[in-house]
Design an enzyme around this catalytic site. Structure first.
Site, PDB file in Angstrom:
ATOM      1  CE  LYS A  71     -70.632  10.617  24.890  1.00 30.69           C
ATOM      2  NZ  LYS A  71     -71.034  10.803  22.898  1.00 30.69           N
ATOM      3  N   PRO A 105     -65.188   0.808  21.832  1.00 33.59           N
ATOM      4  CG  PRO A 105     -66.922   0.696  20.055  1.00 33.59           C
ATOM      5  CD  PRO A 105     -66.428   0.237  21.785  1.00 33.59           C
ATOM      6  CB  ALA A 107     -67.896   4.412  19.234  1.00 34.47           C
ATOM      7  N   GLY A 134     -67.530   8.046  23.590  1.00 32.21           N
ATOM      8  CA  GLY A 134     -66.811   9.273  24.219  1.00 32.21           C
ATOM      9  C   GLY A 134     -65.635   7.937  25.109  1.00 32.21           C
ATOM     10  N   GLY A 189     -62.443   7.823  24.557  1.00 30.41           N
ATOM     11  CA  GLY A 189     -61.119   8.713  24.342  1.00 30.41           C
ATOM     12  C   GLY A 189     -61.301   9.331  25.506  1.00 30.41           C
ATOM     13  CG  ASP A 227     -67.795  14.549  24.951  1.00 29.24           C
ATOM     14  OD1 ASP A 227     -68.661  15.671  24.394  1.00 29.24           O
ATOM     15  OD2 ASP A 227     -68.292  13.558  23.449  1.00 29.24           O
TER      16      ASP A 227
HETATM   17  O1  C5P Z   1     -63.171  19.148  22.424  1.00 30.61           O
HETATM   18  P1  C5P Z   1     -62.200  17.823  21.134  1.00 30.61           P
HETATM   19  O2  C5P Z   1     -61.486  17.891  20.914  1.00 30.61           O
HETATM   20  O3  C5P Z   1     -63.079  16.480  21.590  1.00 30.61           O
HETATM   21  O4  C5P Z   1     -63.334  18.534  19.749  1.00 30.61           O
HETATM   22  C1  C5P Z   1     -63.006  17.987  19.151  1.00 30.61           C
HETATM   23  C2  C5P Z   1     -63.857  18.897  17.394  1.00 30.61           C
HETATM   24  O5  C5P Z   1     -64.738  18.453  16.940  1.00 30.61           O
HETATM   25  C3  C5P Z   1     -63.250  19.619  17.731  1.00 30.61           C
HETATM   26  O6  C5P Z   1     -61.566  20.252  17.102  1.00 30.61           O
HETATM   27  C4  C5P Z   1     -64.319  20.492  16.853  1.00 30.61           C
HETATM   28  O7  C5P Z   1     -63.626  20.171  15.119  1.00 30.61           O
HETATM   29  C5  C5P Z   1     -65.038  19.583  16.916  1.00 30.61           C
HETATM   30  N1  C5P Z   1     -66.554  20.114  17.707  1.00 30.61           N
HETATM   31  C6  C5P Z   1     -66.881  21.156  17.858  1.00 30.61           C
HETATM   32  N2  C5P Z   1     -68.348  21.718  18.253  1.00 30.61           N
HETATM   33  C7  C5P Z   1     -68.024  21.306  19.889  1.00 30.61           C
HETATM   34  C8  C5P Z   1     -67.067  20.510  20.553  1.00 30.61           C
HETATM   35  C9  C5P Z   1     -66.126  19.379  19.311  1.00 30.61           C
HETATM   36  O8  C5P Z   1     -67.297  21.531  16.802  1.00 30.61           O
HETATM   37  N3  C5P Z   1     -68.657  21.213  20.980  1.00 30.61           N
END
Ligand code: C5P
Length: 299
Positions: A11, A96, A99, A102, A104, A138
């Site tokens: 994405k 990659p 990056a 998205g 993972g 995501d």
């Molecule tokens: O949701 P995900 O595990 O992908 O998020 C990884 C990290 O990115 C979270 O632990 C947080 O530190 C940060 N994050 C955030 N606000 C978001 C999405 C992610 O602060 N809306």
């Protein structure tokens, strides 16, 4: 059904406003996201006794233990619908890591889609997106068809307006990523440390609404990423190449997500070869460069 294959698109974020910090440690955002016709591929098959989950990956640098979101997705599915047998997941990786594309999250969503198929579709799309939100902010986006606006921490999704979807369909972008990646938690923390780092939600909504409903608005009225100042301050090469691409080739360029991929929006019929040469000169012959198009449906 004993096995299935799933395409897991990359994405890009065409608009990304971070609108504030929340009490749960996440941040609220408003983002127009679009899937590409290019990405990873995974195959899933029943294998072994219940409780087994065997993950293999074409990229030997990636972990295949429980830190991999694909495995976390299989566990999340199993919590909501116990799997009758063990599963084998084979991941053909092209996107990659680190990056902002998205990769993972898309793989994790692909695992949920595939397991739902193998189990005879016990979950609706909406229910599957709720499970996906447990895996990552995501992830639910990758269970939508086509461009969508993400809100909340990224899990509240609304399909892009028909006008926005019409303008985005088939738009070609050239992706480029230097050898380094950017950690998403680091990027959120770096953004939060900056004064006036984020955009008020009303301003973000207004800007998005304006572009989405007026056919004649230029790309510059849409393309925006609140992460750029914070990420560019540390990774100076990104700002340099963004400016060079824009100045030399006249195309709009933006960083996707928390980086480190930049994408250049190509004009219809524009030859991408000169941009590729320019990027390889700047980043070295092994830099990641890929042309892809925004797609409205999952192939
Ligand atoms: O949701 P995900 O595990 O992908 O998020 C990884 C990290 O990115 C979270 O632990 C947080 O530190 C940060 N994050 C955030 N606000 C978001 C999405 C992610 O602060 N809306």
């Amino acid at each position: 059904m004993d096995s299935t294959e799933v395409f897991c698109p990359a994405k890009i974020n065409l608009f990304l406003a971070v609108t504030g910090r929340r009490t749960d440690g996440f941040h609220n955002l408003i983002s127009l996201m679009a899937p590409l016709d290019w990405g990873d591929r995974l195959s899933l098959a029943w294998e072994g006794p219940r409780g087994d989950c065997r993950l293999t990956c074409s990229d030997p640098a990636l972990p295949v233990d429980n830190s991999n979101l694909a495995r976390q997705a299989a566990s999340a599915f199993d919590r909501h619908h116990p799997l009758p047998r063990g599963v084998r997941i084979d991941l053909q990786k092209r996107i990659p890591s680190g990056a902002g594309l998205g990769g993972g999250s898309s793989d994790a969503a692909g695992v949920l889609l595939g397991l739902n198929r193998l189990c005879g579709q016990p979950f609706s799309g909406e229910r599957l997106r709720m499970i996906a939100a447990e895996v990552g902010s995501d992830c639910p986006f990758f269970l939508m068809e086509g461009p969508a606006v993400a809100r909340g921490r990224g899990e509240w999704l609304e399909p892009a307006s028909p006008e926005a979807a019409r303008r985005l369909r088939g738009v070609r972008v050239l992706l480029c990523k230097p050898f380094f990646g950017v950690s998403t938690p680091w990027a959120f923390a770096a953004l939060a440390r900056r004064e006036n780092g984020w955009m008020p939600a009303e301003t973000a909504e207004e800007r998005l609404q304006k572009w989405s409903s007026h056919g004649e608005m230029p790309w510059s009225a849409l393309l925006h990423n609140d992460f750029e100042p914070a990420v560019f301050a540390k990774f100076i090469a990104l700002e340099v190449i963004k400016r060079e691409l824009a100045d030399t080739f006249g195309c709009p360029v933006l960083m996707s997500g928390s980086g480190s991929t930049l994408f250049a929006v190509l004009a219809p019929g524009q030859d991408d070869a000169p941009l590729r040469d320019h990027i390889r000169n700047a980043y070295g012959p092994n830099a990641f460069v890929q042309t892809a198009a925004i797609s409205l449906s999952r192939p």
